[in-house]
Design a protein around this motif. Structure first.
Motif, PDB file in Angstrom:
ATOM      1  N   ALA A  11    -137.935  -2.795 -14.237  1.00 23.19           N
ATOM      2  CA  ALA A  11    -136.882  -3.234 -15.167  1.00 23.19           C
ATOM      3  C   ALA A  11    -136.438  -4.632 -14.768  1.00 23.19           C
ATOM      4  O   ALA A  11    -135.325  -4.834 -14.285  1.00 23.19           O
ATOM      5  N   SER A  12    -137.306  -5.615 -14.968  1.00 24.88           N
ATOM      6  CA  SER A  12    -137.006  -6.995 -14.584  1.00 24.88           C
ATOM      7  C   SER A  12    -136.393  -7.720 -15.768  1.00 24.88           C
ATOM      8  O   SER A  12    -136.886  -7.607 -16.887  1.00 24.88           O
ATOM      9  N   SER A  13    -135.329  -8.456 -15.508  1.00 21.31           N
ATOM     10  CA  SER A  13    -134.662  -9.184 -16.591  1.00 21.31           C
ATOM     11  C   SER A  13    -134.044 -10.467 -16.055  1.00 21.31           C
ATOM     12  O   SER A  13    -133.792 -10.609 -14.867  1.00 21.31           O
ATOM     13  N   VAL A  14    -133.797 -11.395 -16.973  1.00 19.94           N
ATOM     14  CA  VAL A  14    -133.115 -12.646 -16.631  1.00 19.94           C
ATOM     15  C   VAL A  14    -131.616 -12.353 -16.577  1.00 19.94           C
ATOM     16  O   VAL A  14    -131.065 -11.733 -17.491  1.00 19.94           O
ATOM     17  N   GLN A  15    -130.979 -12.784 -15.490  1.00 25.21           N
ATOM     18  CA  GLN A  15    -129.532 -12.595 -15.347  1.00 25.21           C
ATOM     19  C   GLN A  15    -128.908 -13.842 -14.743  1.00 25.21           C
ATOM     20  O   GLN A  15    -129.584 -14.629 -14.084  1.00 25.21           O
ATOM     21  N   ASP A  16    -127.618 -14.003 -14.987  1.00 25.30           N
ATOM     22  CA  ASP A  16    -126.857 -15.069 -14.339  1.00 25.30           C
ATOM     23  C   ASP A  16    -125.496 -14.505 -13.946  1.00 25.30           C
ATOM     24  O   ASP A  16    -125.364 -13.292 -13.750  1.00 25.30           O
ATOM     25  N   ALA A  17    -124.480 -15.356 -13.855  1.00 20.84           N
ATOM     26  CA  ALA A  17    -123.164 -14.898 -13.399  1.00 20.84           C
ATOM     27  C   ALA A  17    -122.486 -13.956 -14.390  1.00 20.84           C
ATOM     28  O   ALA A  17    -121.571 -13.230 -14.030  1.00 20.84           O
ATOM     29  N   GLY A  18    -122.906 -13.951 -15.638  1.00 15.73           N
ATOM     30  CA  GLY A  18    -122.367 -13.002 -16.606  1.00 15.73           C
ATOM     31  C   GLY A  18    -121.768 -13.647 -17.839  1.00 15.73           C
ATOM     32  O   GLY A  18    -121.550 -14.848 -17.904  1.00 15.73           O
ATOM     33  N   ARG A  19    -121.531 -12.799 -18.814  1.00 20.03           N
ATOM     34  CA  ARG A  19    -120.996 -13.213 -20.120  1.00 20.03           C
ATOM     35  C   ARG A  19    -119.638 -12.542 -20.264  1.00 20.03           C
ATOM     36  O   ARG A  19    -119.547 -11.356 -20.568  1.00 20.03           O
ATOM     37  N   ASN A  20    -118.595 -13.288 -20.049  1.00 19.10           N
ATOM     38  CA  ASN A  20    -117.249 -12.703 -20.066  1.00 19.10           C
ATOM     39  C   ASN A  20    -116.476 -13.088 -21.321  1.00 19.10           C
ATOM     40  O   ASN A  20    -116.738 -14.117 -21.940  1.00 19.10           O
ATOM     41  N   GLY A  21    -115.515 -12.225 -21.682  1.00 14.69           N
ATOM     42  CA  GLY A  21    -114.610 -12.544 -22.782  1.00 14.69           C
ATOM     43  C   GLY A  21    -115.030 -12.030 -24.141  1.00 14.69           C
ATOM     44  O   GLY A  21    -114.433 -12.408 -25.150  1.00 14.69           O
ATOM     45  N   TYR A  22    -116.029 -11.152 -24.193  1.00 14.68           N
ATOM     46  CA  TYR A  22    -116.503 -10.665 -25.503  1.00 14.68           C
ATOM     47  C   TYR A  22    -116.457  -9.144 -25.616  1.00 14.68           C
ATOM     48  O   TYR A  22    -117.035  -8.573 -26.529  1.00 14.68           O
ATOM     49  N   TYR A  23    -115.744  -8.493 -24.693  1.00 11.43           N
ATOM     50  CA  TYR A  23    -115.678  -7.032 -24.732  1.00 11.43           C
ATOM     51  C   TYR A  23    -115.014  -6.546 -26.022  1.00 11.43           C
ATOM     52  O   TYR A  23    -115.349  -5.497 -26.556  1.00 11.43           O
ATOM     53  N   HIS A  24    -114.074  -7.321 -26.538  1.00  7.04           N
ATOM     54  CA  HIS A  24    -113.403  -6.937 -27.788  1.00  7.04           C
ATOM     55  C   HIS A  24    -114.377  -6.916 -28.971  1.00  7.04           C
ATOM     56  O   HIS A  24    -114.090  -6.320 -30.004  1.00  7.04           O
ATOM     57  N   LEU A  25    -115.546  -7.527 -28.801  1.00 11.67           N
ATOM     58  CA  LEU A  25    -116.589  -7.502 -29.829  1.00 11.67           C
ATOM     59  C   LEU A  25    -117.683  -6.494 -29.487  1.00 11.67           C
ATOM     60  O   LEU A  25    -118.710  -6.440 -30.156  1.00 11.67           O
ATOM     61  N   GLY A  26    -117.461  -5.723 -28.424  1.00 17.94           N
ATOM     62  CA  GLY A  26    -118.440  -4.717 -28.023  1.00 17.94           C
ATOM     63  C   GLY A  26    -119.528  -5.242 -27.119  1.00 17.94           C
ATOM     64  O   GLY A  26    -120.538  -4.579 -26.895  1.00 17.94           O
ATOM     65  N   ILE A  27    -119.354  -6.456 -26.576  1.00 16.33           N
ATOM     66  CA  ILE A  27    -120.358  -7.048 -25.696  1.00 16.33           C
ATOM     67  C   ILE A  27    -119.805  -7.048 -24.272  1.00 16.33           C
ATOM     68  O   ILE A  27    -118.848  -7.760 -23.966  1.00 16.33           O
ATOM     69  N   PRO A  28    -120.385  -6.232 -23.381  1.00 14.32           N
ATOM     70  CA  PRO A  28    -119.887  -6.166 -22.004  1.00 14.32           C
ATOM     71  C   PRO A  28    -120.213  -7.445 -21.230  1.00 14.32           C
ATOM     72  O   PRO A  28    -121.018  -8.267 -21.690  1.00 14.32           O
ATOM     73  N   PRO A  29    -119.623  -7.595 -20.048  1.00  9.07           N
ATOM     74  CA  PRO A  29    -119.823  -8.826 -19.275  1.00  9.07           C
ATOM     75  C   PRO A  29    -121.280  -9.144 -18.933  1.00  9.07           C
ATOM     76  O   PRO A  29    -121.651 -10.301 -18.840  1.00  9.07           O
ATOM     77  N   CYS A  30    -122.116  -8.137 -18.748  1.00  3.35           N
ATOM     78  CA  CYS A  30    -123.528  -8.349 -18.366  1.00  3.35           C
ATOM     79  C   CYS A  30    -123.585  -9.075 -17.024  1.00  3.35           C
ATOM     80  O   CYS A  30    -122.666  -9.057 -16.256  1.00  3.35           O
ATOM     81  N   GLY A  31    -124.693  -9.746 -16.757  1.00  3.71           N
ATOM     82  CA  GLY A  31    -124.845 -10.521 -15.530  1.00  3.71           C
ATOM     83  C   GLY A  31    -125.468  -9.731 -14.398  1.00  3.71           C
ATOM     84  O   GLY A  31    -125.705  -8.528 -14.497  1.00  3.71           O
ATOM     85  N   ALA A  32    -125.755 -10.442 -13.321  1.00  7.91           N
ATOM     86  CA  ALA A  32    -126.374  -9.846 -12.135  1.00  7.91           C
ATOM     87  C   ALA A  32    -125.473  -8.752 -11.580  1.00  7.91           C
ATOM     88  O   ALA A  32    -124.269  -8.950 -11.427  1.00  7.91           O
ATOM     89  N   LEU A  33    -126.060  -7.614 -11.262  1.00 12.22           N
ATOM     90  CA  LEU A  33    -125.276  -6.499 -10.724  1.00 12.22           C
ATOM     91  C   LEU A  33    -124.773  -6.818  -9.317  1.00 12.22           C
ATOM     92  O   LEU A  33    -123.631  -6.549  -8.987  1.00 12.22           O
TER      93      LEU A  33
END
Length: 194
Positions: A11-33
């Motif tokens: 399960a290899s994927s591209v990640q960075d520090a994360g995507r913040n500020g969009y949880y109200h649109l149903g998009i979680p922070p994501c990013g490197a675990l």
């Protein structure tokens, strides 16, 4: 300048520090675990600490590099191999054009982070290059890697990281066989049963 994916790994994927500020649109922070290991790999190379990397889970990918560059692998005990030769983790390594990189299965921990000098240059989506697979958003085509993918590389940093620069072992992430997990009630706590 690209990396060709020969085998994608588990399960290899591209990640960075994360995507913040969009949880109200149903998009979680994501990013490197594992933010610590992700940032350590980038900083070893002299990349910005939030540059996009590959997050490799348990079984790493097999990759072929089209250009010479420097790499670093931090996190899980998932030994990298260049052209079949074992290499250390938590250290700056050199890859030549045409070299193949693969990994032995993880023996401790779950996720290792492969940073490449200059970062992985996928487009930013909502301020991040992180992959959100459930929403098919960000990363490489919004999904985990597949055989045949071609990952674009960014421009190498102005100062090339010295070969062999390493993270002192005292600063490596601890990888215990057992861990206590703290759980906080969230949006779907009502779905948990005794």
């Amino acid at each position: 300048m690209h990396i060709k994916v020969i085998k994608p790994g588990l399960a290899s994927s591209v990640q960075d520090a994360g995507r913040n500020g969009y949880y109200h649109l149903g998009i979680p922070p994501c990013g490197a675990l594992d933010q610590y290991s992700f940032r350590a790999a980038n900083l070893l190379l002299g990349n910005p600490e939030s540059a996009a990397v590959l997050e490799c889970t348990l079984l790493g990918p097999q990759l072929q590099f089209s250009v010479a560059c420097r790499i670093a692998v931090c996190g899980a005990a998932m030994q990298p191999r260049i052209n079949g030769q074992p290499q250390p983790t938590h250290q700056v390594l050199s890859i030549a054009a045409g070299d193949t990189l693969d990994f032995l299965p993880a023996t401790a921990g779950m996720r290792a982070y492969l940073a490449v000098s200059g970062g992985i240059d996928v487009p930013e989506v909502l301020g991040s290059r992180s992959t959100y697979t459930l929403g098919s958003l960000g990363g490489y085509l919004g999904r985990r890697l597949q055989a045949g993918d071609s990952l674009p590389l960014g421009l190498a940093p102005a100062a090339v990281a010295p070969l062999g620069r390493s993270l002192p072992a005292a600063l490596w992430r601890s990888l215990p066989q057992r861990a206590t997990v703290r759980v906080l009630p969230g949006l779907y706590a009502h779905r948990l049963t005794a």
